[in-house]
Design a protein around this motif. Structure first.
Motif, PDB file in Angstrom:
ATOM      1  N   ILE A   1       0.988  -1.334  -0.123  1.00 29.59           N
ATOM      2  CA  ILE A   1       0.475  -0.031  -0.371  1.00 29.59           C
ATOM      3  C   ILE A   1       0.729   1.362   0.257  1.00 29.59           C
ATOM      4  O   ILE A   1       1.234   1.769   0.731  1.00 29.59           O
ATOM      5  CB  ILE A   1      -0.732  -0.228   1.212  1.00 29.59           C
ATOM      6  CG1 ILE A   1      -2.343  -1.482   1.341  1.00 29.59           C
ATOM      7  CG2 ILE A   1      -1.486   1.654   1.442  1.00 29.59           C
ATOM      8  CD1 ILE A   1      -2.345  -1.764   2.031  1.00 29.59           C
ATOM      9  N   SER A   2       0.657   2.100  -0.756  1.00 30.97           N
ATOM     10  CA  SER A   2       1.056   3.401  -1.069  1.00 30.97           C
ATOM     11  C   SER A   2       0.289   4.278  -0.992  1.00 30.97           C
ATOM     12  O   SER A   2      -0.724   4.882  -1.507  1.00 30.97           O
ATOM     13  CB  SER A   2       1.603   3.656  -2.599  1.00 30.97           C
ATOM     14  OG  SER A   2       2.832   4.750  -2.786  1.00 30.97           O
ATOM     15  N   VAL A   3       0.725   4.946  -0.221  1.00 35.95           N
ATOM     16  CA  VAL A   3       0.296   6.464   0.933  1.00 35.95           C
ATOM     17  C   VAL A   3       0.861   7.512   1.160  1.00 35.95           C
ATOM     18  O   VAL A   3       1.803   7.793   1.154  1.00 35.95           O
ATOM     19  CB  VAL A   3      -0.746   5.990   1.910  1.00 35.95           C
ATOM     20  CG1 VAL A   3      -1.919   5.721   2.540  1.00 35.95           C
ATOM     21  CG2 VAL A   3       0.161   5.589   2.978  1.00 35.95           C
ATOM     22  N   LYS A   4      -0.181   8.519   0.451  1.00 35.13           N
ATOM     23  CA  LYS A   4       0.441   9.893   0.815  1.00 35.13           C
ATOM     24  C   LYS A   4       0.202  10.981   2.331  1.00 35.13           C
ATOM     25  O   LYS A   4      -0.959  10.332   2.736  1.00 35.13           O
ATOM     26  CB  LYS A   4      -0.642  11.012  -0.140  1.00 35.13           C
ATOM     27  CG  LYS A   4       0.571  11.994  -1.048  1.00 35.13           C
ATOM     28  CD  LYS A   4      -0.159  12.931  -2.133  1.00 35.13           C
ATOM     29  CE  LYS A   4      -0.748  14.336  -1.452  1.00 35.13           C
ATOM     30  NZ  LYS A   4      -0.879  14.693  -2.972  1.00 35.13           N
ATOM     31  N   ALA A   5       0.380  11.359   2.645  1.00 31.28           N
ATOM     32  CA  ALA A   5       0.589  11.516   3.995  1.00 31.28           C
ATOM     33  C   ALA A   5       0.695  13.013   4.369  1.00 31.28           C
ATOM     34  O   ALA A   5       1.829  13.508   3.745  1.00 31.28           O
ATOM     35  CB  ALA A   5       1.646  10.562   5.316  1.00 31.28           C
ATOM     36  N   PRO A   6      -0.129  13.787   4.948  1.00 30.63           N
ATOM     37  CA  PRO A   6       0.199  14.835   5.102  1.00 30.63           C
ATOM     38  C   PRO A   6       1.140  15.130   6.178  1.00 30.63           C
ATOM     39  O   PRO A   6       1.277  14.155   6.868  1.00 30.63           O
ATOM     40  CB  PRO A   6      -0.821  15.397   5.276  1.00 30.63           C
ATOM     41  CG  PRO A   6      -2.238  14.400   5.835  1.00 30.63           C
ATOM     42  CD  PRO A   6      -1.271  13.174   5.644  1.00 30.63           C
ATOM     43  N   VAL A   7       1.914  16.416   5.957  1.00 31.66           N
ATOM     44  CA  VAL A   7       3.157  16.560   7.644  1.00 31.66           C
ATOM     45  C   VAL A   7       2.148  17.419   7.748  1.00 31.66           C
ATOM     46  O   VAL A   7       1.848  18.386   7.140  1.00 31.66           O
ATOM     47  CB  VAL A   7       4.106  17.305   6.592  1.00 31.66           C
ATOM     48  CG1 VAL A   7       5.685  17.302   7.358  1.00 31.66           C
ATOM     49  CG2 VAL A   7       4.547  16.475   5.502  1.00 31.66           C
TER      50      VAL A   7
END
Lengths: 151, 196
Positions: A132-138
């Protein structure tokens, strides 16, 4: 006749069930990464891993486009101290969700490429073969505090 | 026989006063969110993240929240610092203070803390000093810390207490917030009550 039909429909669903479960695979919700304070090249990533399926799964490894290293950590409480411990994996039992949150289990990101901001991409590999590839906010400390009140 | 009465009466009186005082202290703290943690007043002198000398005794009358940590800490320390920043905002009183004392003075120099601390809140004070001075503060609080060797040569973590300690206006340690009690709203309530 209708009885037979009902039985057939029932049988169909019974046979199809395992496949249906296979489709509803593991998923990652609410990922976020703590913005690294100036002068540090280490931080942590958090999320909720859900396993709606009927088979146990396990998070085996993580990587981030923002860091040289990423590892899975759990926290062990001593009498008056706490120890972060690297573990080879985290179990995600069937029908369960596992939360990685501040002060608890988390993904440690070391060797950051610099000051991270906006979004980073995390890739998670599971024992089932799922990737699973996820975009995570900083999130800044203030944003992280606000977030902790809503969850 | 009669000569024993006087000392006995005195003993009973002392006991009554003693338990009365204890009872008073007990009820006085019953409504704080933090765990009662009575330790005598103490003092220390360290250097803050702006290179200024910081002595606890210069801040009598303030309510001080004290936390130990190190800048290379990925999870717990930044979480607690973010929480302490929120407490200061909620209290909104200059007599409330938050201190972050490094347990890694070797790496956490004044300039390192100068970069690190303001990121969380403009009013948090970061403190460093000699190994010995920092150990003394830990001893006064009853906390332990130790270096943990990591796989990478120069990259180690420091095992330390995640708790926050509250120092009352008289300089004594009054309350302790273990990890599960680090709730900014409730800590702010305790601080406000003590500043009344």
């Amino acid at each position: 006749m209708t009885m037979k039909k009902t039985l057939l429909v029932f049988l169909f669903f019974l046979l199809a069930a395992p496949f249906a479960r296979g489709e509803a695979g593991i998923s990652v919700k609410d990922p976020w990464v703590r913005q690294n304070p100036p002068g540090t090249l280490v931080t942590a990533a958090y999320m909720v891993i859900e396993n709606p399926g009927a088979t146990a799964d396990e998070l085996l490894s993580v990587s981030c486009d923002c860091s040289a290293e990423a590892s899975i950590h759990v926290i062990e409480m001593g009498e008056d101290s706490m120890v972060m411990k690297e573990v080879p994996s985290i179990a995600v039992p069937p029908g369960a969700s596992v939360g990685l949150s501040p002060g608890g289990s988390h993904l440690m990101l070391e060797g950051l490429s610099g000051d991270i901001k906006d979004n980073v991409v995390l890739e998670l590999k599971f024992r089932s073969g799922a990737r699973i590839s996820v975009k995570a906010p900083v999130l800044s400390p203030q944003a992280a505090q606000k977030r902790s009140h809503h969850h | 026989m009669k000569k024993y009465y006087l000392p006995l009466a005195a003993l009973v009186l002392i006991a009554l006063v003693w338990f009365g005082v204890l009872g008073f202290l007990g009820t006085g703290n019953g409504t704080f969110h933090g765990d009662e943690y009575r330790r005598p007043a103490f003092d220390f002198s360290l250097t803050d993240h702006r290179s200024q000398k910081f002595s606890l005794s210069d801040h009598t009358g303030k309510v001080i929240l004290l936390n130990f940590g190190f800048t290379n800490c990925p999870d717990v320390c930044p979480t607690t610092l973010g929480m302490l920043g929120e407490v200061l905002d909620l209290v909104g009183d200059e007599r409330a203070m938050a201190l972050f004392i490094t347990v890694d003075p070797e790496r956490d120099t004044v300039s390192k803390l100068g970069d690190y601390i303001p990121f969380f809140h403009g009013s948090i004070v970061g403190l460093t000093g000699s190994e010995q001075a920092i150990k003394q503060v830990n001893d006064a609080c009853g906390t332990l810390y130790s270096k943990e060797q990591e796989t990478l040569e120069d990259d180690y973590l420091v095992i330390h207490s995640p708790a926050v300690y509250l120092i009352g206006p008289g300089g004594e340690i009054m309350l302790r917030y273990p990890k599960e009690k680090l709730d900014p709203g409730k800590i702010a309530d305790d601080v406000k009550r003590l500043l009344l």
